[in-house]
Scaffold this motif. Structure first.
Motif, mmCIF file in Angstrom:
data_model
loop_
_atom_site.group_PDB
_atom_site.id
_atom_site.type_symbol
_atom_site.label_atom_id
_atom_site.label_comp_id
_atom_site.label_asym_id
_atom_site.label_seq_id
_atom_site.Cartn_x
_atom_site.Cartn_y
_atom_site.Cartn_z
ATOM 1 N N TYR A 1 0.832 -1.208 0.000
ATOM 2 C CA TYR A 1 0.000 0.000 0.000
ATOM 3 C C TYR A 1 0.865 1.255 0.000
ATOM 4 C CZ TYR A 1 -3.017 3.656 1.975
ATOM 5 O OH TYR A 1 -3.682 4.837 2.213
ATOM 6 N N ILE A 2 1.854 1.282 0.860
ATOM 7 C CA ILE A 2 2.719 2.461 0.964
ATOM 8 C C ILE A 2 3.584 2.617 -0.287
ATOM 9 C CG2 ILE A 2 4.670 3.469 2.223
ATOM 10 C CD1 ILE A 2 3.382 2.326 4.781
ATOM 11 N N LYS A 3 4.116 1.508 -0.788
ATOM 12 C CA LYS A 3 5.019 1.587 -1.933
ATOM 13 C C LYS A 3 4.286 1.867 -3.247
ATOM 14 C CE LYS A 3 8.811 -0.246 -2.399
ATOM 15 N NZ LYS A 3 9.894 -1.112 -2.851
ATOM 16 N N ASN A 4 2.968 1.795 -3.218
ATOM 17 C CA ASN A 4 2.175 1.977 -4.439
ATOM 18 C C ASN A 4 1.884 3.449 -4.747
ATOM 19 O OD1 ASN A 4 0.900 0.686 -6.640
ATOM 20 N ND2 ASN A 4 -1.106 0.991 -5.711
ATOM 21 N N TYR B 1 -5.397 5.982 6.062
ATOM 22 C CA TYR B 1 -4.664 4.720 6.128
ATOM 23 C C TYR B 1 -5.583 3.558 6.513
ATOM 24 C CZ TYR B 1 -0.842 1.572 7.621
ATOM 25 O OH TYR B 1 0.004 0.524 7.774
ATOM 26 N N ARG B 2 -6.329 3.727 7.574
ATOM 27 C CA ARG B 2 -7.204 2.665 8.061
ATOM 28 C C ARG B 2 -8.421 2.454 7.162
ATOM 29 N NH1 ARG B 2 -6.550 0.660 13.255
ATOM 30 N NH2 ARG B 2 -4.670 1.443 14.263
ATOM 31 N N SER B 3 -8.889 3.532 6.529
ATOM 32 C CA SER B 3 -10.049 3.384 5.655
ATOM 33 C C SER B 3 -9.685 2.731 4.316
ATOM 34 C CB SER B 3 -10.705 4.747 5.407
ATOM 35 O OG SER B 3 -9.778 5.634 4.805
ATOM 36 N N ASP B 4 -8.458 2.942 3.857
ATOM 37 C CA ASP B 4 -8.016 2.357 2.585
ATOM 38 C C ASP B 4 -7.737 0.858 2.692
ATOM 39 O OD1 ASP B 4 -8.227 4.777 1.360
ATOM 40 O OD2 ASP B 4 -6.079 5.240 1.400
ATOM 41 N N LEU B 5 -7.262 0.438 3.864
ATOM 42 C CA LEU B 5 -6.944 -0.967 4.074
ATOM 43 C C LEU B 5 -8.037 -1.647 4.903
ATOM 44 C CD1 LEU B 5 -3.143 -0.655 4.892
ATOM 45 C CD2 LEU B 5 -4.130 -1.634 2.824
ATOM 46 N N GLU B 6 -8.360 -2.893 4.573
ATOM 47 C CA GLU B 6 -9.365 -3.630 5.333
ATOM 48 C C GLU B 6 -8.927 -3.809 6.782
ATOM 49 O OE1 GLU B 6 -10.240 -7.314 3.464
ATOM 50 O OE2 GLU B 6 -10.835 -6.401 1.569
ATOM 51 N N LYS B 7 -7.634 -4.081 6.955
ATOM 52 C CA LYS B 7 -7.096 -4.263 8.297
ATOM 53 C C LYS B 7 -5.649 -3.842 8.306
ATOM 54 C CE LYS B 7 -6.852 -7.589 12.091
ATOM 55 N NZ LYS B 7 -7.157 -8.977 12.519
ATOM 56 N N VAL B 8 -5.262 -3.020 9.274
ATOM 57 C CA VAL B 8 -3.875 -2.582 9.365
ATOM 58 C C VAL B 8 -3.155 -3.403 10.432
ATOM 59 C CG1 VAL B 8 -4.431 -0.252 8.601
ATOM 60 C CG2 VAL B 8 -4.401 -0.766 11.050
ATOM 61 N N HIS B 9 -1.851 -3.299 10.411
ATOM 62 C CA HIS B 9 -1.005 -4.043 11.329
ATOM 63 C C HIS B 9 -1.244 -3.634 12.789
ATOM 64 C CE1 HIS B 9 0.987 -0.246 10.373
ATOM 65 N NE2 HIS B 9 1.277 -0.261 11.661
ATOM 66 N N LYS B 10 -0.920 -4.557 13.668
ATOM 67 C CA LYS B 10 -0.888 -4.278 15.102
ATOM 68 C C LYS B 10 0.475 -4.697 15.632
ATOM 69 C CE LYS B 10 -5.860 -5.194 15.655
ATOM 70 N NZ LYS B 10 -6.872 -6.059 16.331
ATOM 71 N N ALA B 11 0.719 -4.372 16.886
ATOM 72 C CA ALA B 11 2.007 -4.735 17.484
ATOM 73 C C ALA B 11 2.238 -6.240 17.419
ATOM 74 C CB ALA B 11 2.069 -4.241 18.927
ATOM 75 N N VAL B 12 1.172 -7.027 17.619
ATOM 76 C CA VAL B 12 1.293 -8.482 17.603
ATOM 77 C C VAL B 12 1.709 -8.978 16.221
ATOM 78 C CG1 VAL B 12 -1.153 -8.885 17.042
ATOM 79 C CG2 VAL B 12 0.159 -10.642 18.255
ATOM 80 N N ASP B 13 1.295 -8.255 15.159
ATOM 81 C CA ASP B 13 1.673 -8.657 13.806
ATOM 82 C C ASP B 13 3.180 -8.561 13.618
ATOM 83 O OD1 ASP B 13 -0.985 -9.118 13.013
ATOM 84 O OD2 ASP B 13 -1.279 -7.012 12.529
ATOM 85 N N PHE B 14 3.774 -7.490 14.130
ATOM 86 C CA PHE B 14 5.213 -7.333 13.997
ATOM 87 C C PHE B 14 5.969 -8.340 14.866
ATOM 88 C CE2 PHE B 14 4.021 -3.088 12.370
ATOM 89 C CZ PHE B 14 4.729 -3.135 11.180
ATOM 90 N N ARG B 15 5.408 -8.688 16.015
ATOM 91 C CA ARG B 15 6.053 -9.718 16.845
ATOM 92 C C ARG B 15 6.043 -11.062 16.114
ATOM 93 N NH1 ARG B 15 3.329 -7.029 21.144
ATOM 94 N NH2 ARG B 15 1.633 -8.560 21.154
#
Length: 204
Positions: A65-68, A126-140
């Motif tokens: 999303y960001i790189k696009n 950011y949150r409206s464009d993506l169905e679901k954004v990352h959380k801290a647990v995702d990065f862990r």
């Protein structure tokens, strides 16, 4: 002697042709064809990546999303700067045909996680464009994947060397991969993934 090739059908035909015509070949040519170590590692890891966790998918979609968008890229670079992140690498896109690109993408994204948090705060769309954004647990979770896959990245690089002999290293490296898979099979979050990889490992 032996010949190392990948498992393309044309290679099998070519080697069978040689086996039938080489005189006094050892053990009837049973050991003539040796699988490429790096190629086998690639097959093992690609098998495991079919079981990617949802957390990895969330981070992957966020990176894309960001790189696009050049505008998003500029904003994200500002977030990196304001987060006082010192690494020089920027977001890395994965490629479906190269498993190590997924490893590189996750590793860089995890190193830039503070910039992702800042980007989320500063950009309401950011949150409206993506169905679901990352959380801290995702990065862990992604950090766990990076730790797990690092072994295969290192092995692939070391066993792809072209300026030193490698034959005497194979057995130790194969056993090390076996130990690594057994260790990660014991971790609930990686049990399915490591088990699938182990089945491919045992096949070869």
């Amino acid at each position: 002697m032996t010949i190392s090739v990948d498992n393309a059908s044309m290679n099998d035909k070519a080697l069978n042709f040689l086996i039938e015509r080489l005189p006094n070949i050892y053990d009837g040519g049973k050991h003539f064809q040796i699988r490429c170590f790096a190629h086998i590692l690639n097959l093992i890891v690609k098998k495991g990546l079919t079981e990617l966790d949802d957390s990895v998918q969330h981070v992957t979609k966020t990176v894309r999303y960001i790189k696009n968008s050049t505008q998003r890229i500029s904003k994200f670079k500002k977030c990196i700067e304001d987060s006082e992140i010192t690494i020089k690498r920027f977001l890395f896109s994965d490629c479906a045909t190269r498993w190590n690109s997924t490893f590189d993408m996750l590793k860089v994204a995890n190193e830039l996680k503070d910039a992702f948090y800042k980007y989320d705060i500063r950009n309401s769309e950011y949150r409206s464009d993506l169905e679901k954004v990352h959380k801290a647990v995702d990065f862990r979770t992604c950090a766990g994947f990076v730790e797990f896959l690092e072994k295969f990245k290192v092995k692939t690089k070391s066993m792809s060397a072209s300026t030193k002999p490698l034959a005497h290293l194979f057995f130790g490296e194969i056993l090390d991969i076996d130990t690594h898979l057994r260790k990660w099979q014991a971790k609930p979050a990686f049990k399915v993934m490591a088990t699938k990889m182990r089945s491919k490992y045992e096949k070869y």
